[in-house]
Enzyme design. Structure first.
Site, mmCIF file in Angstrom:
data_model
loop_
_atom_site.group_PDB
_atom_site.id
_atom_site.type_symbol
_atom_site.label_atom_id
_atom_site.label_comp_id
_atom_site.label_asym_id
_atom_site.label_seq_id
_atom_site.Cartn_x
_atom_site.Cartn_y
_atom_site.Cartn_z
ATOM 1 N N GLY A 1 46.022 -41.779 42.703
ATOM 2 C CA GLY A 1 46.556 -42.310 43.957
ATOM 3 C C GLY A 1 46.576 -41.214 45.021
ATOM 4 O O GLY A 1 46.109 -41.408 46.146
ATOM 5 N N HIS A 2 47.093 -40.038 44.652
ATOM 6 C CA HIS A 2 47.112 -38.914 45.604
ATOM 7 C C HIS A 2 45.681 -38.513 45.981
ATOM 8 O O HIS A 2 45.399 -38.224 47.147
ATOM 9 C CB HIS A 2 47.773 -37.677 44.989
ATOM 10 C CG HIS A 2 49.225 -37.840 44.662
ATOM 11 N ND1 HIS A 2 49.705 -37.835 43.388
ATOM 12 C CD2 HIS A 2 50.300 -38.000 45.474
ATOM 13 C CE1 HIS A 2 51.023 -37.976 43.408
ATOM 14 N NE2 HIS A 2 51.411 -38.082 44.662
#
Ligand code: PAF
Length: 282
Positions: free
Chosen positions: A36-37
């Site tokens: 996600g990051h």
């Protein structure tokens, strides 16, 4: 890869880059990086010459000491991961003292009610803590654009409000939620789930999706009751809240208006870990 731990040094560096006409993206994180990051970092890289990734577990946004202590910290792994992504990444990894200079306290913000519902209701002081660190990061880096995941949709709207109220001239960009294959929203906290719970945790997203199919034909109240009953029938997950709210004002939808955008928001406990998710409904 450059790693800064002082605000002043990072600020001097970003000022120098700006003089060379470099555009700068900022991706604030609390570390324990996952895909996600990385999707935020890649988006930032595609839109800027240079990307500052901050890694800082911000104590003032935790309402529970235990949650702060158990928050995963994987600094070396995070750095290795970022090195593999691009050489245009610069890391800011300050200590608590460097950020708070001896006084670990939040500023008090007026978020026009956005902070009074959902996460704000259940996590006292959380958004003042988020506002404090994000404002500091924005002012230190002075990025062209700053990137935040929509998993924390309420946080994203609050940061937009903070930038507006404080007249911060940085574009705040929201990025779609990344999910594990069965639908669980990516989160650093997922690491703390047992294998069985993690395997079963697609249940949260599946429930949101079914709620979405009900939206438009059933009342918000009926959908809330249905979600509550689904959770009562599943001993692995404990529902903290489920809310259908207006995307902009975040006020709970009592009556659905045709011209408004709504989202379903959820917070759940599993294995003592607090998970949140949301889904656009229309
Ligand atoms: O979303 C997060 O990880 C944090 O709330 C943030 C924006 C990095 C501020 O500490």
């Amino acid at each position: 890869m450059k790693i800064f731990d002082r605000k002043k040094d990072l600020n001097t560096f970003t000022l120098q880059q700006r003089k060379k006409d470099c555009t700068i993206g900022l991706v604030p994180t609390m570390g324990a990086l996952h895909s996600g990051h990385i999707s935020l970092v890649k988006k930032a890289l595609s839109e800027n010459d240079l990307v500052v990734v901050s890694i800082f577990v911000n104590p003032t946004q935790f309402d529970k000491k235990d949650d702060l202590e158990k928050y995963p910290r994987t600094f070396e792994k995070d750095i290795d991961l970022l090195r593999q992504v691009s050489d245009k990444i610069v890391v800011f990894a300050p200590t608590v003292d460097e950020i708070y200079e001896g006084k670990v306290a939040s500023e008090s913000y007026e978020f026009e009610g956005l902070d009074k519902v959902m996460e704000g209701e259940f996590r006292s002081g959380h958004f003042d803590g988020v506002g404090t660190i994000v404002e500091l990061l924005l002012r230190t880096v002075a990025p062209d654009r700053a990137y935040f995941g929509e998993k924390d949709f309420q946080q994203l709207q609050i940061i937009r409000k903070m930038a507006e109220i404080k007249h911060l001239p940085y574009a705040i960009i929201g990025c779609p939620i990344e999910r594990e294959p069965h639908g669980l929203a990516m989160s650093s906290r997922n690491e703390r789930l047992s294998k069985t719970t993690r395997e079963q945790a697609g249940f949260i997203h599946n429930t949101l999706q079914t709620a979405k199919t009900k939206f438009g034909t059933e009342s918000a109240l009926n959908i809330k009751d249905w979600v509550a009953s689904e959770f009562q029938g599943n001993p692995l997950f404990e529902l903290e809240y489920f809310e259908i709210a207006d995307e902009h004002t975040l006020t709970p939808a009592l009556k659905i208006q045709d011209n408004q955008k709504y989202r379903a928001f959820i917070a759940v406990y599993a294995d003592g870990v607090r998970l949140i998710d949301n889904l656009r409904l229309n």
